[in-house]
Design an enzyme around this catalytic site. Structure first.
Site, PDB file in Angstrom:
ATOM      1  N   PHE A 111     -10.181   9.746   3.951  1.00 52.28           N
ATOM      2  CA  PHE A 111      -9.436   9.636   5.212  1.00 52.28           C
ATOM      3  C   PHE A 111      -7.947   9.402   4.984  1.00 52.28           C
ATOM      4  O   PHE A 111      -7.126   9.666   5.866  1.00 52.28           O
ATOM      5  CB  PHE A 111     -10.033   8.514   6.078  1.00 52.28           C
ATOM      6  CG  PHE A 111      -9.617   7.117   5.694  1.00 52.28           C
ATOM      7  CD1 PHE A 111      -8.577   6.478   6.348  1.00 52.28           C
ATOM      8  CD2 PHE A 111     -10.278   6.426   4.688  1.00 52.28           C
ATOM      9  CE1 PHE A 111      -8.191   5.187   6.013  1.00 52.28           C
ATOM     10  CE2 PHE A 111      -9.914   5.139   4.353  1.00 52.28           C
ATOM     11  CZ  PHE A 111      -8.868   4.517   5.003  1.00 52.28           C
ATOM     12  N   LYS A 112      -7.587   8.932   3.799  1.00 50.46           N
ATOM     13  CA  LYS A 112      -6.174   8.662   3.524  1.00 50.46           C
ATOM     14  C   LYS A 112      -5.312   9.924   3.638  1.00 50.46           C
ATOM     15  O   LYS A 112      -4.103   9.848   3.847  1.00 50.46           O
ATOM     16  CB  LYS A 112      -6.007   8.062   2.127  1.00 50.46           C
ATOM     17  CG  LYS A 112      -6.915   6.861   1.810  1.00 50.46           C
ATOM     18  CD  LYS A 112      -6.568   5.645   2.610  1.00 50.46           C
ATOM     19  CE  LYS A 112      -7.505   4.477   2.333  1.00 50.46           C
ATOM     20  NZ  LYS A 112      -7.285   3.804   1.078  1.00 50.46           N
ATOM     21  N   ASP A 113      -5.937  11.102   3.488  1.00 53.98           N
ATOM     22  CA  ASP A 113      -5.178  12.354   3.572  1.00 53.98           C
ATOM     23  C   ASP A 113      -4.530  12.540   4.940  1.00 53.98           C
ATOM     24  O   ASP A 113      -3.477  13.176   5.043  1.00 53.98           O
ATOM     25  CB  ASP A 113      -6.089  13.553   3.288  1.00 53.98           C
ATOM     26  CG  ASP A 113      -6.463  13.682   1.815  1.00 53.98           C
ATOM     27  OD1 ASP A 113      -5.610  13.390   0.964  1.00 53.98           O
ATOM     28  OD2 ASP A 113      -7.612  14.077   1.526  1.00 53.98           O
ATOM     29  N   THR A 144      -6.333   5.701  -1.893  1.00 59.40           N
ATOM     30  CA  THR A 144      -4.914   5.827  -1.527  1.00 59.40           C
ATOM     31  C   THR A 144      -4.123   6.508  -2.628  1.00 59.40           C
ATOM     32  O   THR A 144      -3.247   7.338  -2.361  1.00 59.40           O
ATOM     33  CB  THR A 144      -4.307   4.440  -1.229  1.00 59.40           C
ATOM     34  OG1 THR A 144      -4.886   3.927  -0.033  1.00 59.40           O
ATOM     35  CG2 THR A 144      -2.806   4.520  -1.045  1.00 59.40           C
TER      36      THR A 144
END
Length: 466
Positions: A111-113, A144
């Site tokens: 999800f960090k993208d 991250t």
């Protein structure tokens, strides 16, 4: 829009300066002075928008003083065009009114993208305009680091130094960071845990003298407001896909540093009907212990099958405490200073106010494996360990079965093959085509002692204009 510190002593800044500053000079985190608020009618009008256009609608009020609308739209189009699914954040149904939102369709499968692909473009834009160079210093518990490197590696005006806890991330997570080639990319394996890495980053932002005044640090961790801002969008996306804003939604969020779930809290404050936010943690359960019993106390950090959540000092929790204390920075500062010495609680009425929206649960490794196995046997759908914790917490804490419950799917299961093997399932998650040769690529990283001076010395020596 202006941004203020959660500790009340740093000057208010505009978006560009907040983007480049990360941590405030008083040690606090920046938050908007005020939030935009959208009516139900306005949110309803966004149904059917492509993800990038929805992102523009939600985020532009935060940046409009710094970036022209057309330039920001272009950034967003470029950011989300590299995701592997047309919906960008597709929903998968597990059961009646139970969903997983797949936030791992970006280039590094986490999800960090969503935030870091955008952050790289924002940095490039602002640094080019200012003809300025910065050193990115970040800490990662697994995801991250690779997302930051992928998002920022083409930036001409940055050097990247990412700290990860040595031998405490999965092999896939490590290789995603350490196999990216580039003279401006430096991976540091610290002989400690994630909290040690995060502490070094915060100390370094507080005193940047080791850089000799030749450059400044920029943050990629979720202490950077731009990270939180980008994560607000997918709460709106999920709601609109399932009948919002005309019905309320509940979300379960696997979280260690509190950034992803704080974005959901902000989405509610901005007008999105959300009836429940579930804080899903592993054995490192400081957030669960606070939310369930009003006691904030650090315990020994444990290594688990969900390493991205092996965090005991949740930086973004400070942003929620700031709101719970009526945006009184002095009160937050005192509370956190006391928390560094021992257990703390907040006034009962403040805690009860938080409990109106938040529930929490802590899920151990065995239950994580049981959940992965159960969901696969029921649906032939494979969860990664972090998402499994979210699903289990959602089922344990759900208040109303008539309200759609959406668990944020934070990572691809192929990033955690050892955890999947622990379940006893015969299925082996496969890396997507663009990562098929990951285990054949050359790695580059430096192992350093758990010593901030040693880490700072390495950075001072190796950034390109040193």
């Amino acid at each position: 829009m202006r941004y203020i510190s959660t500790r009340g002593e740093a000057p208010a800044l505009g978006f560009e300066d907040v983007l480049l500053t990360g941590l405030a000079t008083d040690g606090g985190l920046y938050v908007p002075e005020s939030l935009p608020h959208f009516s139900l009618e306005e949110i309803r009008s966004w149904r059917g928008l492509p993800y990038a256009e929805l992102a523009y609608k939600v985020m532009y009020p935060f940046v409009e003083d710094a970036i022209p609308a057309d330039d920001f739209r272009k950034m967003l189009d470029e950011t989300y065009s590299v995701f592997s699914h047309q919906a960008v954040a597709p929903l998968v149904q597990l059961d009646t009114n139970e969903w997983v939102m797949e936030l791992f369709r970006g280039p590094t499968l986490a999800f960090k993208d969503f935030a870091l692909q955008l952050l790289g473009r924002l940095l490039d834009y602002v640094l080019e305009k200012r003809n300025q160079h910065v050193v990115i210093m970040g800490a990662t518990s697994g995801d991250t680091g690779s997302a930051a490197i992928e998002g920022c590696r083409r930036c001409e005006h940055v050097d990247i130094f990412i700290l990860h806890p040595h031998q405490r991330v999965s092999e896939v997570q490590r290789r995603q960071m350490t196999t990216v080639q580039g003279d401006n990319i430096h991976n540091i394996a610290v002989k400690g845990n994630f909290d040690d890495c995060q502490r070094m980053v915060k100390e370094s932002f507080g005193n940047q003298s080791f850089l000799g005044g030749k450059t400044q640090l920029a943050a990629v961790n979720s202490i950077n407001w731009a990270r939180i801002m980008a994560q607000i969008v997918y709460y709106f996306q999920a709601s609109l896909a399932l009948g919002g804003p005309d019905r309320s939604m509940a979300f379960s969020v696997p979280t260690g540093n509190f950034g992803d779930i704080f974005a959901g809290y902000l989405a509610k404050k901005m007008g999105l009907p959300i009836s429940q936010l579930v804080i899903a943690t592993n054995r490192n359960d400081i957030l669960h212990r606070f939310m369930s019993g009003n006691k904030y106390e650090q315990h020994q950090l444990e290594h688990t099958l969900s390493p991205s959540m092996d965090i005991m000092v949740s930086s973004n929790f400070e942003r929620l405490l700031f709101d719970l204390h009526g945006r009184d920075g002095a009160a937050v500062k005192t509370l956190l200073e006391n928390a560094a010495k021992g257990p703390v609680s907040i006034e009962d009425y403040r805690w009860k106010h938080a409990r109106k929206l938040f529930d929490s649960d802590a899920v151990d490794d065995k239950t994580t494996c049981d959940t992965i196995r159960d969901v696969y046997e029921q649906n032939e759908y494979l969860l990664d360990p972090h998402t499994a914790i979210g699903v289990r917490a959602a089922r344990n804490c759900r208040r109303d079965s008539a309200v759609p419950m959406i668990t944020l799917g934070t990572a691809h299961p192929a990033k955690f093959p050892d955890a999947i093997a622990e379940t006893g399932l015969s299925v082996k998650p496969q890396l997507p085509a663009h990562m098929a040769d990951l285990f054949e690529r050359e790695e580059r990283y430096t192992v350093l002692d758990n010593d901030v001076s040693e880490v700072q010395g390495f950075i001072a020596k190796h950034w390109k204009n040193a």
